[in-house]
Design a protein around this motif. Structure first.
Motif, PDB file in Angstrom:
ATOM      1  N   SER A  74      22.243  27.664 -15.057  1.00 13.54           N
ATOM      2  CA  SER A  74      23.456  27.989 -15.801  1.00 13.54           C
ATOM      3  C   SER A  74      24.573  28.494 -14.893  1.00 13.54           C
ATOM      4  CB  SER A  74      23.155  29.013 -16.894  1.00 13.54           C
ATOM      5  OG  SER A  74      22.664  30.198 -16.313  1.00 13.54           O
ATOM      6  N   LEU A  75      24.262  28.877 -13.662  1.00 13.23           N
ATOM      7  CA  LEU A  75      25.299  29.304 -12.725  1.00 13.23           C
ATOM      8  C   LEU A  75      26.256  28.161 -12.423  1.00 13.23           C
ATOM      9  CD1 LEU A  75      23.467  31.530 -10.067  1.00 13.23           C
ATOM     10  CD2 LEU A  75      25.182  32.238 -11.720  1.00 13.23           C
ATOM     11  N   ALA A  76      25.717  26.933 -12.383  1.00 16.84           N
ATOM     12  CA  ALA A  76      26.557  25.775 -12.094  1.00 16.84           C
ATOM     13  C   ALA A  76      27.553  25.550 -13.214  1.00 16.84           C
ATOM     14  CB  ALA A  76      25.689  24.536 -11.901  1.00 16.84           C
ATOM     15  N   ASP A  77      27.213  25.952 -14.439  1.00 14.43           N
ATOM     16  CA  ASP A  77      28.125  25.802 -15.580  1.00 14.43           C
ATOM     17  C   ASP A  77      29.073  26.985 -15.690  1.00 14.43           C
ATOM     18  OD1 ASP A  77      26.577  23.564 -16.160  1.00 14.43           O
ATOM     19  OD2 ASP A  77      25.199  24.743 -17.387  1.00 14.43           O
ATOM     20  N   GLY A  78      28.979  27.929 -14.768  1.00 12.27           N
ATOM     21  CA  GLY A  78      29.851  29.103 -14.818  1.00 12.27           C
ATOM     22  C   GLY A  78      29.328  30.188 -15.733  1.00 12.27           C
ATOM     23  N   GLY A  79      28.112  30.034 -16.257  1.00 13.34           N
ATOM     24  CA  GLY A  79      27.538  31.018 -17.177  1.00 13.34           C
ATOM     25  C   GLY A  79      26.768  32.074 -16.427  1.00 13.34           C
ATOM     26  N   PRO A  80      26.206  33.026 -17.155  1.00  5.32           N
ATOM     27  CA  PRO A  80      25.415  34.086 -16.510  1.00  5.32           C
ATOM     28  C   PRO A  80      24.091  33.525 -16.006  1.00  5.32           C
ATOM     29  CG  PRO A  80      25.268  34.266 -18.893  1.00  5.32           C
ATOM     30  CD  PRO A  80      26.255  33.172 -18.605  1.00  5.32           C
ATOM     31  N   PRO A  81      23.454  34.225 -15.071  1.00  2.00           N
ATOM     32  CA  PRO A  81      22.140  33.771 -14.587  1.00  2.00           C
ATOM     33  C   PRO A  81      21.146  33.697 -15.740  1.00  2.00           C
ATOM     34  CG  PRO A  81      22.918  35.662 -13.326  1.00  2.00           C
ATOM     35  CD  PRO A  81      23.875  35.459 -14.460  1.00  2.00           C
ATOM     36  N   ASP A  82      20.217  32.756 -15.680  1.00  3.30           N
ATOM     37  CA  ASP A  82      19.235  32.576 -16.744  1.00  3.30           C
ATOM     38  C   ASP A  82      18.014  33.438 -16.476  1.00  3.30           C
ATOM     39  OD1 ASP A  82      17.925  31.637 -18.966  1.00  3.30           O
ATOM     40  OD2 ASP A  82      17.169  29.847 -17.954  1.00  3.30           O
ATOM     41  N   HIS A  83      18.154  34.743 -16.683  1.00  2.00           N
ATOM     42  CA  HIS A  83      17.018  35.647 -16.520  1.00  2.00           C
ATOM     43  C   HIS A  83      16.118  35.515 -17.734  1.00  2.00           C
ATOM     44  CE1 HIS A  83      18.747  37.504 -13.026  1.00  2.00           C
ATOM     45  NE2 HIS A  83      19.862  37.739 -13.680  1.00  2.00           N
ATOM     46  N   SER A  84      14.853  35.916 -17.596  1.00  6.22           N
ATOM     47  CA  SER A  84      13.914  35.803 -18.711  1.00  6.22           C
ATOM     48  C   SER A  84      14.349  36.678 -19.888  1.00  6.22           C
ATOM     49  CB  SER A  84      12.513  36.196 -18.258  1.00  6.22           C
ATOM     50  OG  SER A  84      12.512  37.540 -17.851  1.00  6.22           O
ATOM     51  N   TYR A  85      15.165  37.692 -19.628  1.00  4.15           N
ATOM     52  CA  TYR A  85      15.581  38.588 -20.702  1.00  4.15           C
ATOM     53  C   TYR A  85      16.982  38.288 -21.228  1.00  4.15           C
ATOM     54  CZ  TYR A  85      17.526  40.701 -16.520  1.00  4.15           C
ATOM     55  OH  TYR A  85      18.163  40.899 -15.321  1.00  4.15           O
ATOM     56  N   SER A  86      17.666  37.271 -20.659  1.00  3.87           N
ATOM     57  CA  SER A  86      19.011  36.951 -21.139  1.00  3.87           C
ATOM     58  C   SER A  86      18.937  35.813 -22.147  1.00  3.87           C
ATOM     59  CB  SER A  86      19.928  36.570 -19.978  1.00  3.87           C
ATOM     60  OG  SER A  86      19.494  35.363 -19.388  1.00  3.87           O
ATOM     61  N   LEU A  87      19.844  35.824 -23.119  1.00  3.81           N
ATOM     62  CA  LEU A  87      19.875  34.796 -24.147  1.00  3.81           C
ATOM     63  C   LEU A  87      21.279  34.198 -24.217  1.00  3.81           C
ATOM     64  CD1 LEU A  87      18.037  36.747 -26.980  1.00  3.81           C
ATOM     65  CD2 LEU A  87      17.059  34.996 -25.512  1.00  3.81           C
ATOM     66  N   SER A  88      21.345  32.882 -24.375  1.00  2.00           N
ATOM     67  CA  SER A  88      22.652  32.262 -24.556  1.00  2.00           C
ATOM     68  C   SER A  88      22.984  32.288 -26.039  1.00  2.00           C
ATOM     69  CB  SER A  88      22.626  30.822 -24.036  1.00  2.00           C
ATOM     70  OG  SER A  88      21.723  30.059 -24.808  1.00  2.00           O
ATOM     71  N   SER A  89      24.232  32.001 -26.377  1.00  2.59           N
ATOM     72  CA  SER A  89      24.637  32.077 -27.776  1.00  2.59           C
ATOM     73  C   SER A  89      23.984  30.985 -28.619  1.00  2.59           C
ATOM     74  CB  SER A  89      26.165  31.984 -27.887  1.00  2.59           C
ATOM     75  OG  SER A  89      26.610  30.807 -27.230  1.00  2.59           O
ATOM     76  N   GLY A  90      23.545  29.879 -27.980  1.00  2.00           N
ATOM     77  CA  GLY A  90      22.936  28.789 -28.735  1.00  2.00           C
ATOM     78  C   GLY A  90      21.421  28.813 -28.722  1.00  2.00           C
ATOM     79  N   THR A  91      20.826  29.988 -28.581  1.00  2.85           N
ATOM     80  CA  THR A  91      19.365  30.102 -28.514  1.00  2.85           C
ATOM     81  C   THR A  91      18.755  29.790 -29.880  1.00  2.85           C
ATOM     82  OG1 THR A  91      19.607  31.812 -26.854  1.00  2.85           O
ATOM     83  CG2 THR A  91      17.459  31.602 -27.863  1.00  2.85           C
ATOM     84  N   THR A  92      17.782  28.893 -29.895  1.00  6.52           N
ATOM     85  CA  THR A  92      17.119  28.543 -31.155  1.00  6.52           C
ATOM     86  C   THR A  92      16.047  29.568 -31.477  1.00  6.52           C
ATOM     87  OG1 THR A  92      15.395  27.233 -30.098  1.00  6.52           O
ATOM     88  CG2 THR A  92      17.435  26.082 -30.663  1.00  6.52           C
ATOM     89  N   SER A  93      15.603  29.591 -32.735  1.00  6.20           N
ATOM     90  CA  SER A  93      14.562  30.546 -33.109  1.00  6.20           C
ATOM     91  C   SER A  93      13.262  30.228 -32.387  1.00  6.20           C
ATOM     92  CB  SER A  93      14.337  30.603 -34.617  1.00  6.20           C
ATOM     93  OG  SER A  93      14.589  29.380 -35.232  1.00  6.20           O
ATOM     94  N   GLU A  94      13.028  28.955 -32.073  1.00  3.27           N
ATOM     95  CA  GLU A  94      11.820  28.598 -31.310  1.00  3.27           C
ATOM     96  C   GLU A  94      11.880  29.218 -29.917  1.00  3.27           C
ATOM     97  OE1 GLU A  94      10.038  24.558 -29.426  1.00  3.27           O
ATOM     98  OE2 GLU A  94      10.559  24.459 -31.557  1.00  3.27           O
ATOM     99  N   GLU A  95      13.056  29.150 -29.289  1.00  6.32           N
ATOM    100  CA  GLU A  95      13.231  29.755 -27.960  1.00  6.32           C
ATOM    101  C   GLU A  95      13.096  31.278 -28.038  1.00  6.32           C
ATOM    102  OE1 GLU A  95      16.312  26.864 -25.580  1.00  6.32           O
ATOM    103  OE2 GLU A  95      17.083  27.973 -27.309  1.00  6.32           O
ATOM    104  N   LEU A  96      13.673  31.853 -29.081  1.00  6.43           N
ATOM    105  CA  LEU A  96      13.570  33.307 -29.266  1.00  6.43           C
ATOM    106  C   LEU A  96      12.108  33.722 -29.403  1.00  6.43           C
ATOM    107  CD1 LEU A  96      16.466  34.127 -31.747  1.00  6.43           C
ATOM    108  CD2 LEU A  96      16.207  35.013 -29.431  1.00  6.43           C
ATOM    109  N   LEU A  97      11.345  32.963 -30.187  1.00  7.72           N
ATOM    110  CA  LEU A  97       9.937  33.263 -30.390  1.00  7.72           C
ATOM    111  C   LEU A  97       9.166  33.138 -29.079  1.00  7.72           C
ATOM    112  CD1 LEU A  97       7.957  34.065 -32.588  1.00  7.72           C
ATOM    113  CD2 LEU A  97       7.520  31.633 -32.989  1.00  7.72           C
TER     114      LEU A  97
END
Length: 94
Positions: A13-36
């Motif tokens: 996600s750094l290449a897209d200019g977003g925050p690092p994809d840490h295991s504890y970070s969530l993007s705004s489009g996180t699905t409930s399956e991903e959350l689970l």
């Protein structure tokens, strides 16, 4: 293209200019399956840490017992040395 180091670290996600994809970070489009999935990962981590904590508590308990035994041995040897040196002084008239 995503830099190799960033890709290896799972930070695409750094290449897209977003925050690092840490295991504890969530993007705004996180699905409930991903959350689970992330929640289950966190639970697994917590369970592992609890096991490690119990192991460490056991180690600390054993170390404290060993320390107490060693201190008692030192006290006993000090008593013996003190008694021996007192006996030596008496024999030599000191």
């Amino acid at each position: 293209p995503v830099p190799v180091a960033a890709a290896a670290a799972g930070e695409e996600s750094l290449a897209d200019g977003g925050p690092p994809d840490h295991s504890y970070s969530l993007s705004s489009g996180t699905t409930s399956e991903e959350l689970l999935r992330k929640l289950n990962e966190q639970r697994d981590i917590i369970a592992l840490l609890e096991v490690k904590m119990k192991e460490m508590k056991g180690s600390i308990r054993r170390l404290r017992l060993a320390e107490a035994q060693l201190r008692e041995e030192i006290r006993e040897k000090d008593r013996l040395l003190h008694a021996a040196s007192a006996g030596t002084r008496k024999r030599h008239g000191l």
